[in-house]
Design a protein around this motif. Structure first.
Motif, mmCIF file in Angstrom:
data_model
loop_
_atom_site.group_PDB
_atom_site.id
_atom_site.type_symbol
_atom_site.label_atom_id
_atom_site.label_comp_id
_atom_site.label_asym_id
_atom_site.label_seq_id
_atom_site.Cartn_x
_atom_site.Cartn_y
_atom_site.Cartn_z
ATOM 1 N N UNK A 36 48.002 3.356 63.290
ATOM 2 C CA UNK A 36 47.963 4.815 63.470
ATOM 3 C C UNK A 36 48.464 5.180 64.868
ATOM 4 N N UNK A 37 48.067 4.415 65.867
ATOM 5 C CA UNK A 37 48.512 4.671 67.243
ATOM 6 C C UNK A 37 50.032 4.537 67.352
ATOM 7 N N UNK A 38 50.601 3.505 66.736
ATOM 8 C CA UNK A 38 52.057 3.328 66.770
ATOM 9 C C UNK A 38 52.776 4.512 66.122
ATOM 10 N N UNK A 39 52.223 5.017 65.032
ATOM 11 C CA UNK A 39 52.813 6.192 64.380
ATOM 12 C C UNK A 39 52.735 7.392 65.318
ATOM 13 N N UNK A 40 51.604 7.551 65.984
ATOM 14 C CA UNK A 40 51.452 8.658 66.936
ATOM 15 C C UNK A 40 52.459 8.579 68.069
ATOM 16 N N UNK A 41 52.668 7.384 68.587
ATOM 17 C CA UNK A 41 53.668 7.196 69.657
ATOM 18 C C UNK A 41 55.053 7.561 69.137
ATOM 19 N N UNK A 42 55.365 7.127 67.920
ATOM 20 C CA UNK A 42 56.678 7.459 67.349
ATOM 21 C C UNK A 42 56.826 8.959 67.182
ATOM 22 N N UNK A 43 55.797 9.612 66.683
ATOM 23 C CA UNK A 43 55.860 11.055 66.475
ATOM 24 C C UNK A 43 55.957 11.814 67.786
ATOM 25 N N UNK A 44 55.294 11.311 68.809
ATOM 26 C CA UNK A 44 55.355 11.944 70.123
ATOM 27 C C UNK A 44 56.723 11.756 70.747
ATOM 28 N N UNK A 45 57.356 10.631 70.437
ATOM 29 C CA UNK A 45 58.691 10.370 70.967
ATOM 30 C C UNK A 45 58.661 9.917 72.417
ATOM 31 N N UNK A 46 57.505 9.488 72.880
ATOM 32 C CA UNK A 46 57.351 8.982 74.249
ATOM 33 C C UNK A 46 56.618 7.665 74.143
ATOM 34 N N UNK A 47 56.527 6.958 75.210
ATOM 35 C CA UNK A 47 55.723 5.761 75.156
ATOM 36 C C UNK A 47 56.313 4.582 75.888
ATOM 37 N N UNK A 48 57.611 4.554 76.029
ATOM 38 C CA UNK A 48 58.211 3.425 76.716
ATOM 39 C C UNK A 48 57.886 3.526 78.204
ATOM 40 N N UNK A 49 57.144 2.536 78.681
ATOM 41 C CA UNK A 49 56.762 2.462 80.092
ATOM 42 C C UNK A 49 55.984 3.678 80.579
ATOM 43 N N UNK A 50 55.215 4.272 79.696
ATOM 44 C CA UNK A 50 54.381 5.412 80.069
ATOM 45 C C UNK A 50 52.926 5.011 79.919
ATOM 46 N N UNK A 51 52.123 5.367 80.914
ATOM 47 C CA UNK A 51 50.683 5.115 80.829
ATOM 48 C C UNK A 51 50.027 6.343 80.221
ATOM 49 N N UNK A 52 49.216 6.134 79.201
ATOM 50 C CA UNK A 52 48.462 7.225 78.591
ATOM 51 C C UNK A 52 46.989 7.045 78.931
ATOM 52 N N UNK A 53 46.381 8.107 79.453
ATOM 53 C CA UNK A 53 44.953 8.040 79.739
ATOM 54 C C UNK A 53 44.171 8.104 78.430
ATOM 55 N N UNK A 54 42.867 7.971 78.522
ATOM 56 C CA UNK A 54 42.006 7.924 77.330
ATOM 57 C C UNK A 54 42.172 9.181 76.468
ATOM 58 N N UNK A 55 42.210 10.342 77.090
ATOM 59 C CA UNK A 55 42.368 11.594 76.338
ATOM 60 C C UNK A 55 43.711 11.638 75.614
ATOM 61 N N UNK A 56 44.776 11.201 76.304
ATOM 62 C CA UNK A 56 46.096 11.153 75.667
ATOM 63 C C UNK A 56 46.089 10.195 74.474
ATOM 64 N N UNK A 57 45.431 9.054 74.618
ATOM 65 C CA UNK A 57 45.368 8.073 73.534
ATOM 66 C C UNK A 57 44.667 8.656 72.308
ATOM 67 N N UNK A 58 43.592 9.390 72.525
ATOM 68 C CA UNK A 58 42.890 10.045 71.421
ATOM 69 C C UNK A 58 43.793 11.098 70.781
ATOM 70 N N UNK A 59 44.510 11.844 71.604
ATOM 71 C CA UNK A 59 45.434 12.856 71.077
ATOM 72 C C UNK A 59 46.573 12.216 70.288
ATOM 73 N N UNK A 60 47.026 11.049 70.714
ATOM 74 C CA UNK A 60 48.085 10.331 69.993
ATOM 75 C C UNK A 60 47.585 9.917 68.608
ATOM 76 N N UNK A 61 46.355 9.441 68.528
ATOM 77 C CA UNK A 61 45.759 9.104 67.232
ATOM 78 C C UNK A 61 45.658 10.350 66.357
ATOM 79 N N UNK A 62 45.259 11.463 66.966
ATOM 80 C CA UNK A 62 45.137 12.726 66.224
ATOM 81 C C UNK A 62 46.493 13.179 65.684
ATOM 82 N N UNK A 63 47.523 13.065 66.507
ATOM 83 C CA UNK A 63 48.881 13.427 66.079
ATOM 84 C C UNK A 63 49.269 12.615 64.844
#
Length: 120
Positions: A36-63
């Motif tokens: 689910x997290x990988x799908x969220x990263x793909x949908x967000x279109x960001x992620x390469x060499x980016x640090x996501x804080x805990x809140x961002x990670x939860x939002x990525x799962x939600x996306x």
């Protein structure tokens, strides 16, 4: 009829697992939250060499959850904010127990990966 559906479901779920294992070098058990997290990263279109804080990670799962459940009528995309984050609104409550929710999520992942031409 249901037997055939379940057979096809398991074949397709195995395709998802094989794709994840082969493309992300995962040796142990594959966690559905990770998929689910990988799908969220793909949908967000960001992620390469980016640090996501805990809140961002939860939002990525939600996306990801929202995106994969759109075709089932549970969410709809309301827009994308100035930072490129998609926002969804719940249309219908998911009225299932935990087991049915997991089955729905797996069906939605299979559908998403098929629609995105990730698996055949």
């Amino acid at each position: 009829m249901e037997k055939e559906f379940m057979k096809e479901f398991h074949i397709n779920w195995n395709k998802v697992m094989l794709y994840i294992r082969n493309n992300f070098s995962i040796k142990g058990q594959i966690d559905i939250i990770g998929i689910i997290y990988l799908i969220g990263i793909q949908e967000l279109g960001k992620g390469k060499n980016i640090f996501f804080n805990r809140e961002d990670q939860i939002n990525i799962l939600h996306i990801a959850i929202c995106r994969i459940l759109v075709p089932f009528g549970y969410y709809f995309l309301t827009g994308i904010d100035k930072d490129g984050w998609p926002h969804y609104t719940l249309k219908t409550q998911i009225p299932f127990n935990k087991e049915k929710q997991l089955f729905l999520i797996k069906k939605a992942i299979i559908r998403y990966m098929s629609e995105e031409n990730i698996i055949e």
